[in-house]
Write a protein that holds these residues in place. Structure first.
Motif, mmCIF file in Angstrom:
data_model
loop_
_atom_site.group_PDB
_atom_site.id
_atom_site.type_symbol
_atom_site.label_atom_id
_atom_site.label_comp_id
_atom_site.label_asym_id
_atom_site.label_seq_id
_atom_site.Cartn_x
_atom_site.Cartn_y
_atom_site.Cartn_z
ATOM 1 N N THR A 83 -15.995 -0.184 -1.649
ATOM 2 C CA THR A 83 -15.234 -0.472 -2.881
ATOM 3 C C THR A 83 -13.745 -0.319 -2.630
ATOM 4 O O THR A 83 -12.946 -1.103 -3.130
ATOM 5 C CB THR A 83 -15.599 0.510 -4.018
ATOM 6 O OG1 THR A 83 -16.587 1.386 -3.561
ATOM 7 C CG2 THR A 83 -16.047 -0.211 -5.239
ATOM 8 N N GLY A 84 -13.403 0.691 -1.849
ATOM 9 C CA GLY A 84 -11.997 0.936 -1.548
ATOM 10 C C GLY A 84 -11.366 -0.262 -0.857
ATOM 11 O O GLY A 84 -10.301 -0.723 -1.232
ATOM 12 N N ARG A 85 -12.072 -0.782 0.130
ATOM 13 C CA ARG A 85 -11.543 -1.931 0.852
ATOM 14 C C ARG A 85 -11.449 -3.144 -0.072
ATOM 15 O O ARG A 85 -10.511 -3.919 0.020
ATOM 16 C CB ARG A 85 -12.427 -2.275 2.063
ATOM 17 C CG ARG A 85 -12.494 -1.187 3.090
ATOM 18 C CD ARG A 85 -11.167 -0.923 3.737
ATOM 19 N NE ARG A 85 -10.784 -1.952 4.699
ATOM 20 C CZ ARG A 85 -9.689 -1.873 5.444
ATOM 21 N NH1 ARG A 85 -8.875 -0.838 5.318
ATOM 22 N NH2 ARG A 85 -9.395 -2.822 6.294
ATOM 23 N N MET A 94 0.838 -1.224 0.000
ATOM 24 C CA MET A 94 0.000 0.000 0.000
ATOM 25 C C MET A 94 0.865 1.264 0.000
ATOM 26 O O MET A 94 0.433 2.311 -0.434
ATOM 27 C CB MET A 94 -0.877 0.081 1.236
ATOM 28 C CG MET A 94 -2.091 -0.821 1.293
ATOM 29 S SD MET A 94 -2.998 -1.132 -0.203
ATOM 30 C CE MET A 94 -2.537 -2.810 -0.481
ATOM 31 N N TYR A 129 -12.953 5.387 -4.898
ATOM 32 C CA TYR A 129 -12.750 5.665 -3.480
ATOM 33 C C TYR A 129 -12.087 7.021 -3.224
ATOM 34 O O TYR A 129 -12.628 7.858 -2.492
ATOM 35 C CB TYR A 129 -11.925 4.524 -2.885
ATOM 36 C CG TYR A 129 -11.571 4.688 -1.438
ATOM 37 C CD1 TYR A 129 -12.564 4.705 -0.463
ATOM 38 C CD2 TYR A 129 -10.249 4.817 -1.037
ATOM 39 C CE1 TYR A 129 -12.238 4.845 0.867
ATOM 40 C CE2 TYR A 129 -9.914 4.953 0.294
ATOM 41 C CZ TYR A 129 -10.909 4.978 1.249
ATOM 42 O OH TYR A 129 -10.581 5.118 2.556
ATOM 43 N N SER A 144 -10.914 -3.082 -3.248
ATOM 44 C CA SER A 144 -9.730 -2.876 -4.078
ATOM 45 C C SER A 144 -8.466 -3.179 -3.315
ATOM 46 O O SER A 144 -7.529 -3.761 -3.834
ATOM 47 C CB SER A 144 -9.661 -1.436 -4.544
ATOM 48 O OG SER A 144 -10.803 -1.125 -5.257
ATOM 49 N N MET A 145 -8.468 -2.779 -2.044
ATOM 50 C CA MET A 145 -7.269 -3.023 -1.252
ATOM 51 C C MET A 145 -7.021 -4.510 -1.109
ATOM 52 O O MET A 145 -5.876 -4.959 -1.111
ATOM 53 C CB MET A 145 -7.415 -2.391 0.128
ATOM 54 C CG MET A 145 -7.193 -0.915 0.139
ATOM 55 S SD MET A 145 -7.290 -0.405 1.846
ATOM 56 C CE MET A 145 -7.668 1.286 1.672
ATOM 57 N N THR A 153 -8.456 -3.408 -8.720
ATOM 58 C CA THR A 153 -8.006 -2.278 -7.910
ATOM 59 C C THR A 153 -8.438 -0.941 -8.505
ATOM 60 O O THR A 153 -8.315 0.090 -7.866
ATOM 61 C CB THR A 153 -6.472 -2.239 -7.804
ATOM 62 O OG1 THR A 153 -5.946 -2.006 -9.110
ATOM 63 C CG2 THR A 153 -5.919 -3.530 -7.277
ATOM 64 N N SER A 188 -11.157 0.609 -8.881
ATOM 65 C CA SER A 188 -12.115 1.474 -8.200
ATOM 66 C C SER A 188 -11.508 2.209 -7.006
ATOM 67 O O SER A 188 -12.115 3.127 -6.489
ATOM 68 C CB SER A 188 -13.331 0.673 -7.760
ATOM 69 O OG SER A 188 -12.921 -0.502 -7.151
ATOM 70 N N TYR A 189 -10.327 1.817 -6.585
ATOM 71 C CA TYR A 189 -9.717 2.550 -5.485
ATOM 72 C C TYR A 189 -9.461 3.995 -5.910
ATOM 73 O O TYR A 189 -9.784 4.935 -5.199
ATOM 74 C CB TYR A 189 -8.396 1.896 -5.080
ATOM 75 C CG TYR A 189 -7.763 2.515 -3.860
ATOM 76 C CD1 TYR A 189 -8.144 2.126 -2.597
ATOM 77 C CD2 TYR A 189 -6.781 3.492 -3.987
ATOM 78 C CE1 TYR A 189 -7.580 2.690 -1.474
ATOM 79 C CE2 TYR A 189 -6.206 4.064 -2.867
ATOM 80 C CZ TYR A 189 -6.607 3.656 -1.611
ATOM 81 O OH TYR A 189 -6.043 4.227 -0.505
ATOM 82 N N LYS A 227 -12.179 -6.311 3.416
ATOM 83 C CA LYS A 227 -10.878 -6.553 2.796
ATOM 84 C C LYS A 227 -10.561 -8.042 2.752
ATOM 85 O O LYS A 227 -10.196 -8.571 1.707
ATOM 86 C CB LYS A 227 -9.795 -5.799 3.559
ATOM 87 C CG LYS A 227 -8.470 -5.858 2.852
ATOM 88 C CD LYS A 227 -7.515 -4.790 3.328
ATOM 89 C CE LYS A 227 -6.148 -5.033 2.760
ATOM 90 N NZ LYS A 227 -5.197 -5.591 3.716
ATOM 91 N N TRP A 286 1.084 2.910 -3.151
ATOM 92 C CA TRP A 286 -0.067 3.700 -3.584
ATOM 93 C C TRP A 286 -0.005 5.121 -3.058
ATOM 94 O O TRP A 286 -0.344 6.076 -3.752
ATOM 95 C CB TRP A 286 -1.357 3.034 -3.119
ATOM 96 C CG TRP A 286 -1.772 1.970 -4.050
ATOM 97 C CD1 TRP A 286 -1.017 1.440 -5.049
ATOM 98 C CD2 TRP A 286 -3.030 1.311 -4.092
ATOM 99 N NE1 TRP A 286 -1.732 0.487 -5.700
ATOM 100 C CE2 TRP A 286 -2.960 0.387 -5.143
ATOM 101 C CE3 TRP A 286 -4.200 1.417 -3.352
ATOM 102 C CZ2 TRP A 286 -4.020 -0.431 -5.473
ATOM 103 C CZ3 TRP A 286 -5.246 0.595 -3.679
ATOM 104 C CH2 TRP A 286 -5.168 -0.321 -4.721
#
Ligand SMILES: Nc1ncnc2c1ncn2[C@@H]1O[C@H](COP(=O)(O)OP(=O)(O)OP(=O)(O)O)[C@@H](O)[C@H]1O
Ligand SMILES: Nc1ncnc2c1ncn2[C@@H]1O[C@H](COP(=O)(O)OP(=O)(O)OP(=O)(O)O)[C@@H](O)[C@H]1O
Ligand SMILES: [Mg+2]
Ligand SMILES: [Mg+2]
Lengths: 576, 569
Positions: free
Chosen positions: A297-299, A1, A131, A301-302, A124, A126-127, A179, A4
């Motif tokens: 969505t973020g989670r 991460m 997000y 993607s993570m 990923t 959508s992160y 996640k 990112w």
């Protein structure tokens, strides 16, 4: 991460565009509400006509357009960010694969790796496209709305303050589960890919065992399992958005009730304020709700990203290469000193092997099946790292050289050469780095005894081979691999049972070509048909990974029982 | 739309979930409009200081709408997503069903990475078909029409405006968006296929690429494909964001027009001012769900593309199975009469006018130069393909009329290259006999001289962690577990050393004393005991007979034996 966050830092311009746009968005939402309310107020409460609201109407149109423009800008920037991130991950994955060594991480699990590269990375997306922009918006817009509401009617702001802590609570619940579940989902997806590719490649075998039809069920079960994993991820999202919806509805209800009381019972509020708040409050909760969904969505993607980075950061098992150059005008001097190798933690152990390969020497490796012959070739070729001991080339450790400097001088004909999807010609010139004339290719084909085949083909050397092209017989594949070596004409030639699957006639043609090749190359040949190696300068006889004998044919014949038995057996004479 | 027909048929299998999705979608849509309309009305009503009970009724309604809407959305999402992913699983299985009879011929046209991209990527992209193309427009139209009908009670003009808005948002803008998209030729779907194909090939050919130092070149090439794909993908996403933007613009402008018309009508005394707030709220809500409509045609096009890639694999190159079954259990007899067979790209046939008979219980060796057509004979005897001319009979029945499965049931075969599946030795052995227990597996592993492999031993893709000889012996173990009495073996021991080969052979001949055996071999030793030796040269059977006969004949076989003597001595 970490990677990112670095990316976000690097792309700070794009991030600031989103921040700026979000500020504008907040202003335009408030402006839009204000203008709507003004119009209703003037028309409905004050009884004005069209002329009374011309100005606010015109302004309203402008504000609505700004809002559109701003939202679109945010969406587009998000798309660009996501695309950057995906490129970055895919590039690193490619780089990782290209650096891997052959035995342990090359080749294996093609389906799974393709799936990580294609699908997990896609997941990923959508992160950055969803997000990140949503978080920025949901930090800015509700804050502006809250302040506005507090300014015009403090009580409503209190109600909002009292109810909104419930909302982050749900984010936490979402965050805890999503996640992990999404990692499971990605895993199921990878497995589905891996399984499919494996089944596809082995479908003929499956048919012959009458199991092909049954594979339909395997595919079905895997993909239903994938469905269930996906639904698990989505269900948390749906339930939490239901909860968020209910909370925000209750809060809006409370606000409305309070306003109604103020408006009717206490009569200390006017219609304008009441309506304004009633338009702003749902927007406030809307952004928080959307954040909830985006958070989900973020989670997700993570989850996918951690699978990708897991792959990228897998400990290197590849060969470490140095920077030295290796320019040769004759075969190099290669020395193995107690070189050993082990597969994995407690897999097959080969070695220790010591051998002095003077330039132009003809070394043969013999031994029963599974005794470690191919493994030893992998070591010498530099495709697998040695565990203990060293391999020295021109009095330097092999690892000191640059990989391509070494490989440029090596040809390795493996036990199961791979035929690439491409034309016959392309498949051969791959060996020589693409700088060969048609005549050279033809000569190589002749030496490999493949020239007649090309004559029988409609498109000759331009016939497509491999997947998506024409098939070859077993012996033809073997000879194609040899043709690659003949064309390359290197200083070091490694042959793993070069005459397997060849008839004696073809073998005779080949042995002539091979002798020619060996005139100016060091040859290392693995063979179990011992007649092919009798002329070797030195023979290494392996038994269960260990060197059981080393010397010329005559020496081994005299001293090593197993070797004698094998030679005589191949002559068809029974020994007692 | 032809391509989508198969998909539609598979969608139709989830009728119940589709109904639920639509009903609850409509419910949620209507209650949303109702919720906001009612609250707009409420606030205006409150301004007039009405009796409290009317307010209480309206407030109760607002609450009811709110709950129904939240629940409706939840149920709609649950059912529509479940339906979608079930449909995807149907699509995958159907694709596999279509693919299965085409193997191995399909590999002449398609590469496995490409097929993988289809079964994963293209299928995944079809989730948009149900979730975005199939049912949301239905829901949207129902909600819009209901709202319009409701509006006609107040004002014809407003109803007409709603209708106009729907046409612009649902038809005009999407149509313009499609026109724009048509211009870009590169299909994202295909780009994805190319990328996946190249990557799979890279991984499969990894060792050879490494030796020839091609991996950097391949990496660069892949990077380029990746850039192209990523750029196209980005462009597509940007266009989609743009489409939604245009729709948002149209929606908000329509709402603005609603305000304008309402104000004008109120001024003209045709509409009560109390409804102004209500219509503003309704208009804002009813257009909110219309944004994604801009991309429906785009998704549809993408789906059409995906469906085409999935369901238009050229069919029927494979062979159709007959339906006559063979009498169970016994050594089979085969005969080939004037068989000719060729592959498309060759100038000369691979087999020409070949006539061979393999009586039940006989032992036949097929020898000949590399590429002469030996493995092709095996393929034909295994009913994997049909000859161009001539006839093949099994048990005196025409091969084409016999079911493939029943031939495969009676024959134990080893192909020149055996495939092993990712898993364990056990998984690979279970293929041959589902009921084999560990004791039997160990027995048979012992028998093929693989005592060091336990059933738990891991096997990598394509048997990557086994030595060449180990793979051949595992293939032998696999068929030993299958009770059949006809053996067709293509160089089963070419990678095994002589000593092991001899032990394995001895054991094999003891097992197969009374069975039909067809052995393809380059090793001319030990052929003395064969009933029949067939020599193939460039697709033609040039000699056949017993060992003595062929040696007497002093032809090709005799010369090969001479050569063997000089080489091996
Ligand atoms: N990638 C791998 N991972 C783990 N074990 C392996 C791997 N490759 C080979 N082995 C094991 O190492 C041993 C030696 O294998 P190797 O391929 O070197 O034998 P070989 O002498 O070439 O045999 P053959 O003549 O049958 O080809 C075998 O027992 C094999 O199972
Ligand atoms: N899938 C295919 N498509 C097109 N041509 C093929 C295919 N498979 C084999 N051939 C060609 O058919 C001919 C006969 O092949 P076959 O595999 O029967 O040879 P073989 O006698 O088994 O040879 P080997 O001893 O080398 O295995 C060869 O010229 C080969 O190139
Ligand atoms: Mg080997
Ligand atoms: Mg063959």
């Amino acid at each position: 991460m970490k990677e990112w966050n670095l990316l976000l830092k690097k792309e700070w311009k794009k991030v600031s565009v989103i921040v700026l746009a979000a500020l504008l968005l907040a202003v335009s939402i408030i402006g839009q509400g204000y203008l709507f309310v003004t119009i209703v107020d003037r028309v409905f409460v004050e009884g004005g006509g069209l002329s009374a609201v011309l100005v606010p109407l015109t302004l309203l149109l402008g504000v609505l357009w700004i809002r559109t423009g701003v939202s679109t800008a945010i969406a587009r920037t998000g798309v660009r960010l996501a695309s950057r991130a995906k490129r970055m991950m895919r590039e690193r994955l490619l780089h990782k694969i290209s650096g891997a060594s052959v035995g342990e991480s090359g080749q294996v699990e093609a389906g799974r790796r393709v799936s990580v590269f294609m699908d997990a990375v896609e997941e990923t997306d959508s992160y950055f496209s969803g997000y990140v922009p949503q978080v920025i918006q949901s930090l800015i817009v509700p804050l502006f709305l809250f302040v506005t509401i507090a300014v015009i009617h403090l009580n409503s702001a209190f109600i909002i303050l009292a109810t909104s802590p419930f909302i982050p609570l749900f984010y936490i619940i979402i965050g805890m589960k999503t996640k992990e579940k999404s990692e499971e989902k990605v895993e199921e997806m990878n497995e589905l890919s891996g399984k499919f590719l494996d089944i596809l490649q082995g479908l003929t075998t499956l048919k012959l065992f009458r199991k092909a039809k049954a594979q339909k069920e395997t595919i079905e079960t895997s993909s239903l399992r994938f469905r269930d994993a996906t639904m698990e991820v989505l269900k948390t999202a749906f339930v939490s958005s239901l909860m968020l919806e209910l909370i925000s509805m209750l809060s809006i209800g409370l606000i409305a009730l309070e306003i109604a009381l103020q408006l009717i019972i206490f009569e200390n509020m006017n219609f304008f304020t009441a309506f304004f708040i009633l338009i702003l409050a749902p927007e406030f909760y809307n952004y928080l709700k959307q954040l909830g969904f985006a958070f989900h969505t973020g989670r997700t993607s993570m989850g996918a990203a951690s699978k990708v980075f897991e792959e990228i950061n897998k400990p290197e098992d590849g060969m470490q290469w140095g920077e030295k150059e290796l320019s040769l005008s004759c075969p190099p001097h290669i020395v193995l000193r107690d070189a050993t190798h082990r597969y994995g933690e407690d897999g097959f152990y080969t070695g220790p092997v010591s051998v002095d390969l003077t330039p132009g020497k003809n070394l043969a490796i013999a031994g029963r099946t599974g005794s470690g012959k191919s493994t030893l070739l992998h070591l010498i070729s530099g495709l697998m790292p040695v565990k203990e001991g060293t391999i020295e080339v021109e009095e330097e450790d092999l690892h000191e050289y640059r990989e391509d400097e070494w490989m440029n001088h090596v040809s390795y004909i493996s036990q199961d050469p791979y035929i690439f999807s491409g034309t016959l010609k392309e498949n051969i010139i791959i060996g020589a780095g693409g700088r060969s004339s048609p005549e050279e290719v033809e000569t190589a084909l002749r030496k490999a005894g493949l020239y007649e085949l090309t004559q029988r083909l409609e498109d000759g050397m331009n016939t497509p081979l491999g997947e998506g092209g024409r098939g070859l017989s077993g012996g033809e594949k073997q000879r194609l691999a040899l043709a690659r070596a003949f064309l390359k004409d290197p200083y070091i030639v490694l042959l793993d049972e070069p005459t397997t699957g060849l008839d004696l006639e073809t073998e005779r043609i080949l042995s002539e070509s091979l002798t020619e090749l060996s005139q100016h190359a060091t040859m290392i040949t693995v063979a179990h048909r011992l007649h092919t190696i009798r002329e070797a300068d030195e023979i290494l006889f392996l038994e269960d990974g260990r060197v059981a004998g080393q010397g010329t044919h005559e020496e081994l014949f005299g001293t090593v029982d197993e070797y004698r038995r094998m030679t005589t057996a191949s002559q068809g004479v029974e020994v007692q | 739309m032809k391509e989508l027909r198969t998909v539609l048929a598979l969608v139709a299998r989830e009728k119940k979930d589709i109904w639920f999705s639509i009903v609850f979608g409509v419910l949620a849509g209507l209650t949303t409009v109702g919720l906001f309309g009612a609250s707009g009305y409420l606030i205006s009503k409150a301004a007039l200081a009405p009796p409290l009970y009317t307010l209480i009724i309206v407030i109760a309604m607002v609450k009811l709408f709110g709950f129904t809407r939240a629940l409706g959305r939840y149920v709609e999402r649950l059912f529509s997503h479940r339906a979608t992913f079930t449909i995807l699983s149907h699509i995958r299985t159907r694709f596999f069903e279509m693919l299965e009879p085409e193997v191995p011929h399909i590999f002449r046209k398609y590469r496995s990475g490409d097929l993988l991209a289809r079964v994963i990527g293209d299928v995944e992209s079809l989730q948009n078909f149900f979730l975005r193309v199939y049912y949301p427009p239905i829901v949207l139209v129902i909600v819009f029409l209901s709202t319009m009908i409701f509006t006609t009670f107040f004002s014809w003009m407003l109803a007409l405006l709603f209708f106009l808005g729907l046409v612009i948002v649902g038809v005009v803008i999407p149509f313009i968006a499609t026109l724009k998209q048509r211009k870009s030729q590169y299909s994202v779907r295909e780009g994805r296929g190319i990328l996946s194909t190249k990557l799979a090939e890279w991984l499969y050919g990894f060792r050879d690429l490494k030796i020839y130092q091609k991996q950097e070149e391949t990496e660069a090439d892949l990077r380029k494909s990746m850039e192209t794909y990523e750029a196209a993908h980005e462009r597509q996403q940007l266009q989609m964001a743009g489409g939604e933007g245009w729709n948002l613009l149209a929606s908000l402008t329509a709402t603005w027009a609603v305000v304008l018309v309402s104000v004008w009508q109120i001024g003209a005394g045709e509409l009560d001012g109390i409804f102004l707030a209500m219509f503003i709220m309704i208009s804002l809500m009813v257009f909110e769900d219309a944004g994604p409509m801009a991309n429906v045609p785009r998704h549809l096009e993408d789906n059409r593309n995906a469906a085409e890639r999935l369901f238009s694999l050229p069919g029927q190159t494979g062979r159709h199975s007959g339906d006559v079954s063979l009498e169970p259990f016994g050594p089979l007899s085969f005969s080939m009469e004037n068989v000719t067979y060729s592959f498309p790209e060759s100038l000369t046939p691979v087999l020409q006018d070949a006539t061979i008979s393999f009586p039940a219980g006989s032992k036949t060796a097929i020898v000949g130069a590399s590429g002469s057509g030996k493995s092709t004979i095996q393929q034909l005897l295994l009913s994997m393909d049909v000859p161009e001319a001539g006839r093949i009979k099994v048990q005196d029945k025409d091969m084409q009329r016999v079911s493939q499965e029943s031939v495969w049931k009676e024959v134990n075969t080893i192909l020149q290259e055996s495939h092993f599946f990712y898993g364990t030795v056990r998984d690979n052995l279970l293929l041959a006999d589902e009921d084999a227990d560990d004791r039997r597996m160990k027995e048979v592993l012992e028998r093929v001289k693989l005592p060091h492999l336990s059933p738990e031993h891991p096997v990598e893709e394509k048997g990557g962690n086994l030595s060449g000889g180990e793979k051949q012996r595992l293939a032998l173990a696999r068929i030993y577990l299958k009770p059949a009495r006809t053996w067709i073996l293509d160089e089963p021991f070419s990678s095994v050393d002589v000593l092991t080969e001899r032990e394995l052979m001895q054991d094999f001949w003891e097992t197969a004393v009374h069975d039909t055996v067809i052995l393809i071999s380059h090793n001319l030793k030990g052929l003395e005991q064969m009933d029949n030796i067939v020599v193939v040269e460039q697709g033609q059977v040039i000699e056949k007979g017993s060992y003595e006969e062929l040696m007497e004949w002093k032809g090709y076989f005799y010369r090969m034996k001479q050569l063997e003597n000089t080489l091996i001595g």
